[in-house]
Enzyme design. Structure first.
Site, mmCIF file in Angstrom:
data_model
loop_
_atom_site.group_PDB
_atom_site.id
_atom_site.type_symbol
_atom_site.label_atom_id
_atom_site.label_comp_id
_atom_site.label_asym_id
_atom_site.label_seq_id
_atom_site.Cartn_x
_atom_site.Cartn_y
_atom_site.Cartn_z
ATOM 1 N N GLU A 16 -18.687 -10.633 -2.375
ATOM 2 C CA GLU A 16 -20.003 -11.016 -2.910
ATOM 3 C C GLU A 16 -20.034 -12.510 -3.212
ATOM 4 O O GLU A 16 -19.018 -13.202 -3.142
ATOM 5 C CB GLU A 16 -20.309 -10.241 -4.198
ATOM 6 C CG GLU A 16 -20.961 -8.879 -3.986
ATOM 7 C CD GLU A 16 -22.441 -8.971 -3.619
ATOM 8 O OE1 GLU A 16 -22.943 -10.098 -3.395
ATOM 9 O OE2 GLU A 16 -23.089 -7.918 -3.535
ATOM 10 N N ASN A 146 -29.807 -8.358 -7.884
ATOM 11 C CA ASN A 146 -29.467 -8.978 -6.604
ATOM 12 C C ASN A 146 -30.640 -9.801 -6.081
ATOM 13 O O ASN A 146 -31.716 -9.838 -6.689
ATOM 14 C CB ASN A 146 -29.097 -7.904 -5.573
ATOM 15 C CG ASN A 146 -27.613 -7.588 -5.566
ATOM 16 O OD1 ASN A 146 -26.774 -8.500 -5.528
ATOM 17 N ND2 ASN A 146 -27.270 -6.317 -5.621
ATOM 18 N N ASP A 197 -29.671 -6.039 -0.981
ATOM 19 C CA ASP A 197 -28.559 -6.693 -1.682
ATOM 20 C C ASP A 197 -28.853 -8.190 -1.797
ATOM 21 O O ASP A 197 -29.967 -8.571 -2.104
ATOM 22 C CB ASP A 197 -27.239 -6.390 -0.972
ATOM 23 C CG ASP A 197 -26.046 -6.376 -1.920
ATOM 24 O OD1 ASP A 197 -25.885 -7.357 -2.678
ATOM 25 O OD2 ASP A 197 -25.271 -5.415 -1.912
#
Length: 290
Positions: A16, A146, A197
């Site tokens: 991430e 997100n 996301d």
């Protein structure tokens, strides 16, 4: 792998937070659940791995010597040369059940960032604004924050709660990065397979979103229309970032978390980090003002 190449073959359980520093040609990203940060020059070389004592998820450049690191206990100043961390501003430091997640720097230099439950508990997280020493809670009761990103003029922000799967947009004060008014629906993916996301926004106002669980990056026009999808060679694509001197390439992180042995055999590149074989009109991240 058609359409993409492996940028780093280091497997992340939860890759991430990719962020590119053009001054050093370096992409930084995180394996959140493994409490480590990775870095590699886009021009080539080895992937360096930095192990932390707590979960971390995002990094921003302060200046040539310092970075701002977001962890489960708050905002830390990192010495870029030595890696030494100094607590700058605690955030939910006494809450051992939450961690940091997505973040992005507004053109003003303000930082928007999210927290969430370590087990993705419903409503356990939030989205915050930080600017020049001041911290404000923007949106409470977020499950999985997100897609934080901003238009180039700083007048619009985007974010999502992946658990809800609605992408929102909200007007912003261009000078401070604070939201003005209530968020409005931008993209509604409720009931669809795959989760909204991480996202980045290019110079044309196109939003590039990693679709978790579907192995792709989706491009959305400024009016929310779906323009195209670009395949990612891992099912759990997690977050894109513009890289290169011209910010004209897209790097994408991915995750191997939650995949059993059979699923990992079917998804052999899960957790690796990729460069997509498309040209984009991206832009570099602003520096954060602490």
């Amino acid at each position: 792998m058609g359409g993409a190449s492996i940028f780093s073959d280091v497997v992340c359980e939860l890759g991430e937070g990719p962020s590119y520093d053009p001054a050093t040609d370096t992409l930084y990203w995180f394996d959140i659940v493994a409490s480590r940060m990775l870095e590699k020059k886009v021009s080539g070389g080895e992937t360096r791995v930095h192990q932390f004592g707590e979960m971390a998820s995002a990094i921003a450049v302060i200046d040539g010597e310092r970075q701002l690191l977001l962890t489960e206990t708050g905002l830390h100043i990192r010495d870029a040369a030595t890696g030494k961390l100094t607590m700058h501003h605690p955030v939910e430091a006494s809450n051992g059940s939450t961690r940091s997640n997505d973040a992005r720097v507004h053109p003003s230099g303000a930082l928007w960032f999210g927290t969430m439950g370590k087990k993705a508990e419903a409503g356990a997280g939030a989205i915050y604004w930080y600017f020049r020493g001041e911290l404000r809670l923007l949106y409470p009761a977020i499950s999985i924050p997100n897609s934080i990103c901003f238009t180039e003029d700083g007048k619009t922000a985007y974010f999502t709660d992946t658990a809800v799967n609605i992408l929102y947009r909200v007007d912003c004060d261009a000078d401070t990065g604070l939201p003005v008014g209530e968020p409005k629906l931008f993209v509604d993916r409720r009931g669809d397979e795959g989760g909204l996301d991480g996202s980045v926004l290019d110079r044309e106002g196109i939003l590039w979103n990693a679709c978790w669980g579907r192995g792709r990056v989706d491009a959305y026009a400024p009016d929310g229309r779906h323009l195209r999808s670009v395949a990612v060679p891992a099912v759990q694509a997690s977050c894109p970032a513009f890289v290169g001197a011209g910010a004209d390439r897209l790097a994408v992180t991915s995750a191997a978390a939650g995949l059993d042995a059979e699923a990992r055999r079917a998804d052999p590149y899960a957790g690796k980090t990729f460069l997509l074989d498309i040209a984009v009109n991206g832009r570099h991240e602003p520096r954060v003002l602490i």
